[in-house]
Enzyme design. Structure first.
Site, PDB file in Angstrom:
ATOM      1  N   SER A  62       0.847  -1.195   0.000  1.00  0.00           N
ATOM      2  CA  SER A  62       0.000   0.000   0.000  1.00  0.00           C
ATOM      3  C   SER A  62       0.881   1.243   0.000  1.00  0.00           C
ATOM      4  O   SER A  62       2.076   1.153  -0.332  1.00  0.00           O
ATOM      5  CB  SER A  62      -0.938  -0.021   1.212  1.00  0.00           C
ATOM      6  OG  SER A  62      -1.928   0.966   1.081  1.00  0.00           O
ATOM      7  N   ASN A  63       0.329   2.387   0.342  1.00  0.00           N
ATOM      8  CA  ASN A  63       1.110   3.630   0.387  1.00  0.00           C
ATOM      9  C   ASN A  63       0.618   4.522   1.529  1.00  0.00           C
ATOM     10  O   ASN A  63      -0.289   4.151   2.254  1.00  0.00           O
ATOM     11  CB  ASN A  63       1.033   4.356  -0.972  1.00  0.00           C
ATOM     12  CG  ASN A  63      -0.400   4.651  -1.348  1.00  0.00           C
ATOM     13  OD1 ASN A  63      -1.071   5.415  -0.679  1.00  0.00           O
ATOM     14  ND2 ASN A  63      -0.873   4.014  -2.413  1.00  0.00           N
ATOM     15  N   ARG A  64       1.225   5.694   1.645  1.00  0.00           N
ATOM     16  CA  ARG A  64       0.979   6.539   2.824  1.00  0.00           C
ATOM     17  C   ARG A  64      -0.254   7.433   2.720  1.00  0.00           C
ATOM     18  O   ARG A  64      -0.476   8.276   3.583  1.00  0.00           O
ATOM     19  CB  ARG A  64       2.187   7.451   3.057  1.00  0.00           C
ATOM     20  CG  ARG A  64       3.442   6.714   3.417  1.00  0.00           C
ATOM     21  CD  ARG A  64       4.550   7.733   3.688  1.00  0.00           C
ATOM     22  NE  ARG A  64       5.847   7.082   3.772  1.00  0.00           N
ATOM     23  CZ  ARG A  64       6.291   6.453   4.841  1.00  0.00           C
ATOM     24  NH1 ARG A  64       5.537   6.381   5.924  1.00  0.00           N
ATOM     25  NH2 ARG A  64       7.476   5.890   4.831  1.00  0.00           N
TER      26      ARG A  64
ATOM     27  N   ALA B 137      -4.602   7.478  -4.202  1.00  0.00           N
ATOM     28  CA  ALA B 137      -3.225   7.059  -4.489  1.00  0.00           C
ATOM     29  C   ALA B 137      -3.294   5.567  -4.833  1.00  0.00           C
ATOM     30  O   ALA B 137      -3.236   4.712  -3.944  1.00  0.00           O
ATOM     31  CB  ALA B 137      -2.342   7.309  -3.285  1.00  0.00           C
TER      32      ALA B 137
END
Ligand code: CTP
Length: 420
Positions: free
Chosen positions: A215-217, A282
């Site tokens: 995943s991402n932030r 995102a």
């Protein structure tokens, strides 16, 4: 006292802070104050030191029925720079000098009025008055641009004879113009009424096995702020969101997804319904090629290779299928912000891109604030300085709305496929 004959909607019980700065036009603020009180507003006047050289605080005090505030630190007083803007429905600065505009744009707080602007969240209406060609000075033009980009209403001064005897741009706007601007700022904006917006937000999660994912932030705050602002401005909003901890905005239909593939489906099936797409999510660009159904064991290995494959570029694919929808994308960059964002705008066939330097201190992932540059298809750039994400959402919607209107006025109406 109630004087009849007011025009426009009432300002009954609206709390207005009237800032008066050091211009010869300060005497006109007396008449403006009377008109505001006549229309039912509760007005607190804040004067700068130089304003008091033109008109005495007593005049404003008598007419407003409230003490005039002039100092940040007044003995035995509450903290006025916090309490006044907290309670205000709007702040009006009339007349506003070039100095006051510059301080507001630069975020300087060296007196009560300028410090108050740093703590305020309510609408700001600025009515400039200045002589000697100051209005067209590059510095004033830049500061006025900054304030407008942040959402302040800055009225153009009028042309005519000035106090110096010259003829030029610099006279305080007519009282009716200032009153109309205040009423507009206080009336709920419904400019997105009739539009249907598909907003995406948050990260996606791409499973590796039942307990792990890539995943991402992304926190989702920016996309949620856009959904909330669009709903408040009258749009019907569907928010397609990856996993986030952000509360769901009231009145917004939410579709929760986990993966890029699920987000692709959720967005594509609603494209025909929408009149605008704002892709703030995102989305993971890659996902594990072979997610497994059982937890991957170490089995004594010191290394592990994960094979990844590309996900669908959702925005590019929606853009390729669109009919009349306005397409807005985001570009999260760490370097060469404008060039990368412009490339994405062209490659994905967008109308507008919100270029975001995620390395800016205080902005980006997880933060409640953000700064961005809006780039449109014609190459127009709008720089939006660091501000709360909700304010940025409104600024993005302002620009998107302008583009949508010019699109829709150039297009013959196309029937929208029903259902979603
Ligand atoms: N986007 C998308 N689908 C993807 C990747 C990105 O719809 N698989 C959208 C994002 O929501 C954003 C825009 O495309 O609105 C740009 O995303 P960004 O992550 O900045 O760039 P990428 O296109 O992924 O390119 P790169 O990672 O190479 O910077």
């Amino acid at each position: 006292m109630r004087i009849f004959g007011s025009t426009g909607p009432t300002l009954t019980r609206k709390r207005i802070v009237l800032g008066v700065t050091g211009s010869i036009a300060a005497y006109k603020a007396v008449s403006l104050l009377r008109a505001l009180v006549r229309d039912g507003a509760i007005v607190q006047v804040v004067m700068t030191q130089s304003a008091m050289k033109f008109v005495t605080p007593l005049t404003f005090e008598v007419l407003s029925g409230h003490p005039v505030s002039t100092e940040v630190f007044e003995a035995h007083q509450e903290m006025k720079h916090l309490s006044l803007p907290e309670q205000a429905d709007a702040i009006v600065i009339a007349p506003a000098t070039a100095n006051c505009i510059a301080k507001a744009a630069l975020g300087m707080g060296d007196d009560l009025l300028s410090t108050m602007l740093l703590t305020s969240q309510c609408p700001l209406i600025v009515a400039p008055a200045m002589d000697g060609g100051m209005w067209t000075h590059p510095s004033v033009i830049e500061h006025v641009g900054t304030l407008r980009a942040r959402g302040a209403i800055v009225l153009d001064p009028e042309e005519g004879p000035l106090a110096s005897g010259r003829i030029g741009h610099g006279r305080l706007a007519e009282e009716t113009t200032i009153l109309e601007a205040i009423q507009t700022a206080l009336a709920p904006r419904r400019d997105w009424q009739g539009q249907r917006i598909l907003v995406s937000a948050g990260p996606t999660q791409e499973p590796i096995d039942p307990v792990r994912f890539i995943s991402n932030r992304s926190s989702g705050k920016m996309g949620y702020a856009i959904a909330e602002a669009a709903q408040a401005r009258g749009a019907q909003v569907v928010l397609v969101t990856g996993p986030t901890a952000v509360p769901i905005p009231r009145g917004v239909e939410v579709v929760s997804v986990d993966t890029a593939e699920e987000m692709t489906k959720a967005m594509s099936t609603r494209l025909a319904w929408s009149t605008a797409v704002i892709m703030a999510a995102a989305v993971a660009d890659f996902r594990p090629m072979h997610p497994v159904s059982q937890k991957i064991k170490k089995q004594g290995r010191s290394e592990q290779t994960l094979h990844l494959e590309r996900t669908t570029d959702i925005l590019a694919s929606l853009s390729a299928q669109r009919t009349t929808q306005l397409m807005v994308g985001f570009a999260a960059e760490t370097n060469d912000l404008i060039a990368h964002a412009q490339d994405k705008l062209t490659a994905k066939g967008l109308d507008l891109i919100v270029a975001n330097d995620v390395t800016t201190e205080g902005a980006g992932f997880g933060s409640d604030q953000n700064a961005a540059t809006l780039i449109d298809r014609q190459g127009g750039l709008t720089e939006l300085p660091l501000m709360p994400k909700r304010a940025l959402a409104d600024a993005i919607l302002n620009r998107a709305h302008e583009l949508l209107q010019s699109r829709q006025s150039h297009q013959a109406p196309t029937p929208i496929a029903g259902g979603r």
